[in-house]
Each structure stands twice: as structure tokens, then as C-alpha cells.
Design a protein around this motif. Structure first.
Motif, PDB file in Angstrom:
ATOM      1  N   VAL A 287      18.970  44.527  12.424  1.00  0.00           N
ATOM      2  CA  VAL A 287      18.175  43.485  11.932  1.00  0.00           C
ATOM      3  C   VAL A 287      18.476  41.964  12.542  1.00  0.00           C
ATOM      4  O   VAL A 287      17.780  41.238  13.045  1.00  0.00           O
ATOM      5  N   VAL A 288      20.033  41.928  12.551  1.00  0.00           N
ATOM      6  CA  VAL A 288      20.499  40.707  13.325  1.00  0.00           C
ATOM      7  C   VAL A 288      20.235  40.480  14.798  1.00  0.00           C
ATOM      8  O   VAL A 288      19.705  39.353  15.138  1.00  0.00           O
ATOM      9  N   PRO A 289      20.196  41.619  15.586  1.00  0.00           N
ATOM     10  CA  PRO A 289      19.897  41.547  16.929  1.00  0.00           C
ATOM     11  C   PRO A 289      18.491  40.990  17.099  1.00  0.00           C
ATOM     12  O   PRO A 289      18.199  40.418  17.826  1.00  0.00           O
ATOM     13  N   LYS A 290      17.583  41.678  16.357  1.00  0.00           N
ATOM     14  CA  LYS A 290      16.038  41.404  16.594  1.00  0.00           C
ATOM     15  C   LYS A 290      15.861  40.135  16.114  1.00  0.00           C
ATOM     16  O   LYS A 290      14.867  39.641  16.779  1.00  0.00           O
ATOM     17  N   THR A 291      16.262  39.641  15.010  1.00  0.00           N
ATOM     18  CA  THR A 291      16.037  38.307  14.532  1.00  0.00           C
ATOM     19  C   THR A 291      16.483  37.333  15.605  1.00  0.00           C
ATOM     20  O   THR A 291      15.922  36.315  15.703  1.00  0.00           O
ATOM     21  N   ALA A 292      17.680  37.623  16.023  1.00  0.00           N
ATOM     22  CA  ALA A 292      18.191  36.635  17.398  1.00  0.00           C
ATOM     23  C   ALA A 292      17.224  36.570  18.543  1.00  0.00           C
ATOM     24  O   ALA A 292      16.954  35.399  19.058  1.00  0.00           O
ATOM     25  N   MET A 293      16.561  37.804  18.767  1.00  0.00           N
ATOM     26  CA  MET A 293      15.815  37.852  19.711  1.00  0.00           C
ATOM     27  C   MET A 293      14.595  37.195  19.444  1.00  0.00           C
ATOM     28  O   MET A 293      13.850  36.361  20.079  1.00  0.00           O
ATOM     29  N   PHE A 294      13.951  37.384  18.193  1.00  0.00           N
ATOM     30  CA  PHE A 294      12.641  36.767  17.746  1.00  0.00           C
ATOM     31  C   PHE A 294      12.835  35.185  17.555  1.00  0.00           C
ATOM     32  O   PHE A 294      12.042  34.419  17.945  1.00  0.00           O
TER      33      PHE A 294
ATOM     34  N   LEU B 249       3.979  39.761  29.772  1.00  0.00           N
ATOM     35  CA  LEU B 249       4.679  40.787  28.967  1.00  0.00           C
ATOM     36  C   LEU B 249       5.539  40.332  27.796  1.00  0.00           C
ATOM     37  O   LEU B 249       5.752  40.563  26.812  1.00  0.00           O
ATOM     38  N   VAL B 250       5.391  38.706  27.937  1.00  0.00           N
ATOM     39  CA  VAL B 250       6.370  38.129  26.825  1.00  0.00           C
ATOM     40  C   VAL B 250       5.431  38.185  25.550  1.00  0.00           C
ATOM     41  O   VAL B 250       6.022  38.324  24.462  1.00  0.00           O
ATOM     42  N   TRP B 251       4.207  38.185  25.670  1.00  0.00           N
ATOM     43  CA  TRP B 251       3.241  38.315  24.426  1.00  0.00           C
ATOM     44  C   TRP B 251       3.531  39.588  23.778  1.00  0.00           C
ATOM     45  O   TRP B 251       3.762  39.597  22.546  1.00  0.00           O
ATOM     46  N   TYR B 252       3.800  40.662  24.510  1.00  0.00           N
ATOM     47  CA  TYR B 252       3.896  41.980  23.788  1.00  0.00           C
ATOM     48  C   TYR B 252       5.321  41.895  23.150  1.00  0.00           C
ATOM     49  O   TYR B 252       5.520  42.624  22.094  1.00  0.00           O
ATOM     50  N   ILE B 253       6.352  41.176  23.861  1.00  0.00           N
ATOM     51  CA  ILE B 253       7.630  41.219  23.235  1.00  0.00           C
ATOM     52  C   ILE B 253       7.466  40.375  22.019  1.00  0.00           C
ATOM     53  O   ILE B 253       8.171  41.105  20.931  1.00  0.00           O
ATOM     54  N   GLN B 254       6.959  39.518  21.849  1.00  0.00           N
ATOM     55  CA  GLN B 254       6.767  38.309  20.779  1.00  0.00           C
ATOM     56  C   GLN B 254       6.043  39.259  19.700  1.00  0.00           C
ATOM     57  O   GLN B 254       6.534  39.500  18.377  1.00  0.00           O
ATOM     58  N   SER B 255       4.861  40.106  20.040  1.00  0.00           N
ATOM     59  CA  SER B 255       4.210  40.726  19.006  1.00  0.00           C
ATOM     60  C   SER B 255       4.916  42.030  18.363  1.00  0.00           C
ATOM     61  O   SER B 255       5.249  42.370  17.347  1.00  0.00           O
ATOM     62  N   ALA B 256       5.782  42.738  19.212  1.00  0.00           N
ATOM     63  CA  ALA B 256       6.532  43.824  18.816  1.00  0.00           C
ATOM     64  C   ALA B 256       7.831  43.315  17.931  1.00  0.00           C
ATOM     65  O   ALA B 256       7.965  44.184  16.814  1.00  0.00           O
ATOM     66  N   LEU B 257       8.202  42.387  18.137  1.00  0.00           N
ATOM     67  CA  LEU B 257       9.435  41.753  17.260  1.00  0.00           C
ATOM     68  C   LEU B 257       8.992  41.405  16.259  1.00  0.00           C
ATOM     69  O   LEU B 257       9.578  41.694  14.948  1.00  0.00           O
TER      70      LEU B 257
ATOM     71  N   THR C 249       8.755  42.371  10.647  1.00  0.00           N
ATOM     72  CA  THR C 249       8.084  42.611   9.200  1.00  0.00           C
ATOM     73  C   THR C 249       8.435  43.668   8.321  1.00  0.00           C
ATOM     74  O   THR C 249       8.637  43.615   7.193  1.00  0.00           O
ATOM     75  N   PHE C 250       8.700  44.707   8.866  1.00  0.00           N
ATOM     76  CA  PHE C 250       8.996  46.094   8.258  1.00  0.00           C
ATOM     77  C   PHE C 250      10.714  45.993   7.928  1.00  0.00           C
ATOM     78  O   PHE C 250      11.037  46.397   7.022  1.00  0.00           O
TER      79      PHE C 250
ATOM     80  N   ARG D  77       3.012  41.940   5.209  1.00  0.00           N
ATOM     81  CA  ARG D  77       2.845  43.581   5.551  1.00  0.00           C
ATOM     82  C   ARG D  77       1.867  44.112   5.044  1.00  0.00           C
ATOM     83  O   ARG D  77       1.144  45.052   5.465  1.00  0.00           O
ATOM     84  N   ASN D  78       1.279  44.328   3.867  1.00  0.00           N
ATOM     85  CA  ASN D  78       0.345  44.733   3.044  1.00  0.00           C
ATOM     86  C   ASN D  78      -1.073  44.567   3.692  1.00  0.00           C
ATOM     87  O   ASN D  78      -1.793  45.307   3.614  1.00  0.00           O
ATOM     88  N   MET D  79      -1.126  43.201   3.939  1.00  0.00           N
ATOM     89  CA  MET D  79      -2.544  42.463   4.425  1.00  0.00           C
ATOM     90  C   MET D  79      -2.998  42.805   5.944  1.00  0.00           C
ATOM     91  O   MET D  79      -4.018  42.517   6.219  1.00  0.00           O
ATOM     92  N   TYR D  80      -1.770  43.076   6.649  1.00  0.00           N
ATOM     93  CA  TYR D  80      -2.306  43.186   8.179  1.00  0.00           C
ATOM     94  C   TYR D  80      -1.199  44.236   8.926  1.00  0.00           C
ATOM     95  O   TYR D  80      -1.964  45.049   9.444  1.00  0.00           O
ATOM     96  N   PHE D  81      -0.077  44.267   8.616  1.00  0.00           N
ATOM     97  CA  PHE D  81       0.884  45.128   9.383  1.00  0.00           C
ATOM     98  C   PHE D  81       1.059  46.523   9.163  1.00  0.00           C
ATOM     99  O   PHE D  81       0.890  47.472   9.863  1.00  0.00           O
ATOM    100  N   ALA D  82       0.726  46.786   7.440  1.00  0.00           N
ATOM    101  CA  ALA D  82       0.803  48.221   7.184  1.00  0.00           C
ATOM    102  C   ALA D  82      -0.621  48.728   6.928  1.00  0.00           C
ATOM    103  O   ALA D  82      -0.953  49.799   7.168  1.00  0.00           O
TER     104      ALA D  82
END
Length: 201
Positions: A21-28, A48-56, A61-62, A122-127
Motif C-alpha cells: 500500500v505505501v509504495p503504491k500510494t507514493a506512486m499514486f 500510457l500514463v493514463w493507464y498507470i493512473q487508472s491502474a493505481l 481503492t481495493f 468501490r461499491n458503486m464503480y470499481f466492484a
């Protein structure tokens, strides 16, 4: 037995937070905010930056919500409660006090609104695809925005609680690598910028 269960629980949470979580948050933090400090559009530098942002955004979120999901079997609320209820059975080197547990509960209460917003996202979009956001996905960030400040606030609470427990158990705690990951993210984008701005011969 209780000490073994507590130690296993703590180490697993520590690994999730410090190595995931900490490394991903730093990237985010870098790729969704500070990347825009330059004049150029990051998507022109590298699409591809858009996909990095979207993936993070999707991953965090999860990843973050799972730590605070008080409806699940294992989460920070349950961990603090389990520790408090078994305080006299855990073999700590620097035992936590009733005030320590009260402080941890206060920290968890302080991020309730951020956690609830993340749950709803999470409930209304990601899951699941809510009718409100299926055809207009951009609305989720407008109506239920999740920012770098939200992510950092939630992760800091997790770090503080786990750090206090780690120190209580062994008089030591893990070093946060968020600064290193942030610097590496910046270095990566600088390489992309250098290539983008290099004049064509």
C-alpha cells in the motif's frame, strides 16, 4: 498461543502496508498530482500514463479499503480490538496501555468519512457498475472524489497503528520506503520527458 497469533496478524498487516500500500500510494501521489507540475501534458509525453493512473486508482481503492473494511474478518479495527482484548496475554517488550488503544481508536474514527467515501466508490464503480456511473464514469471523481490527500491520510493512520504495535512487540518498527518510491517514480517520468523533449535529428 495468543502472542503467536498476534505476531502473525501484525506481520501480515505490516507487509501489506509497507510493501504494497505505501509504495503504491507514493506512486499514486506522483503520477496523479505532481506529474502535472511541468508545462506539457503528461499524456503527450507518454500516452500510457493514463493507464498507470487508472491502474493505481483502481488498485488503491481495493488495497486501502480492505485495511479499513470493518465488515471483513481481518482489518485494522478488528486488529486493534483483538489486541486490546488480549493485552494481558501478549508478550510485549513495551506493553501498550489503555491510553494507547484509545488513541488508536480515535485515529480510526478520524478517517471515517474518507473510508466511507472510499467504500461508496468501490461499491458503486470499481466492484460493481452503478447505473449512475456506468455511462458517465467521469462523474465518480466529481461526486465522490478520491485524492492524494485521502490516500495519504488513510495510509498514515495504518502506518501509525502498525508502527506502535511493532515497537510494542519488539522495540523496533519498519522504515517507510514511500520517499524512495516517489523519487523512483519521478526519475522514471523524467526519463520519459527527456526522450519526449529530445529534438529529432
Amino acid at each position: 498461543m495468543v502472542t503467536e497469533e498476534y505476531t502473525k496478524y501484525l506481520k501480515r498487516l505490516q507487509k501489506i502496508v509497507s510493501m504494497e500500500v505505501v509504495p503504491k500510494t507514493a506512486m499514486f501521489d506522483y503520477f496523479t498530482s505532481d506529474i502535472y507540475k511541468y508545462d506539457e501534458d503528461p499524456l503527450k509525453v507518454e500516452p500510457l500514463v493514463w493507464y498507470i493512473q487508472s491502474a493505481l486508482l483502481s488498485d488503491l481503492t481495493f488495497s486501502i479499503f480492505r485495511l479499513f473494511d470493518d465488515k471483513s474478518d481481518k482489518n485494522l479495527y478488528h486488529f486493534v480490538r483483538f489486541s486490546r482484548e488480549n493485552a494481558n496475554k501478549i508478550e510485549w517488550k513495551s506493553p501498550l496501555t489503555a491510553d494507547d488503544f484509545k488513541e488508536q481508536q480515535t485515529m480510526l474514527k478520524s478517517i471515517h468519512d474518507r473510508k466511507d467515501k472510499l467504500r461508496r466508490r468501490r461499491n458503486m464503480y470499481f466492484a460493481h457498475y452503478s447505473e449512475d456511473y456506468f455511462f458517465e464514469p467521469e462523474k465518480i471523481q466529481k461526486e465522490l472524489p478520491f485524492t492524494r490527500e485521502d490516500a495519504i491520510a488513510l495510509v498514515r493512520v495504518a502506518q501509525q497503528i502498525i508502527g506502535k504495535h511493532s515497537y510494542a512487540l519488539s522495540n523496533s518498527s519498519a522504515i517507510s520506503i514511500d520517499g524512495f518510491v516517489y523519487a523512483a517514480s519521478e526519475k522514471l517520468y523524467e526519463k520519459l520527458r527527456s526522450s519526449y523533449n529530445q529534438p529529432i535529428a
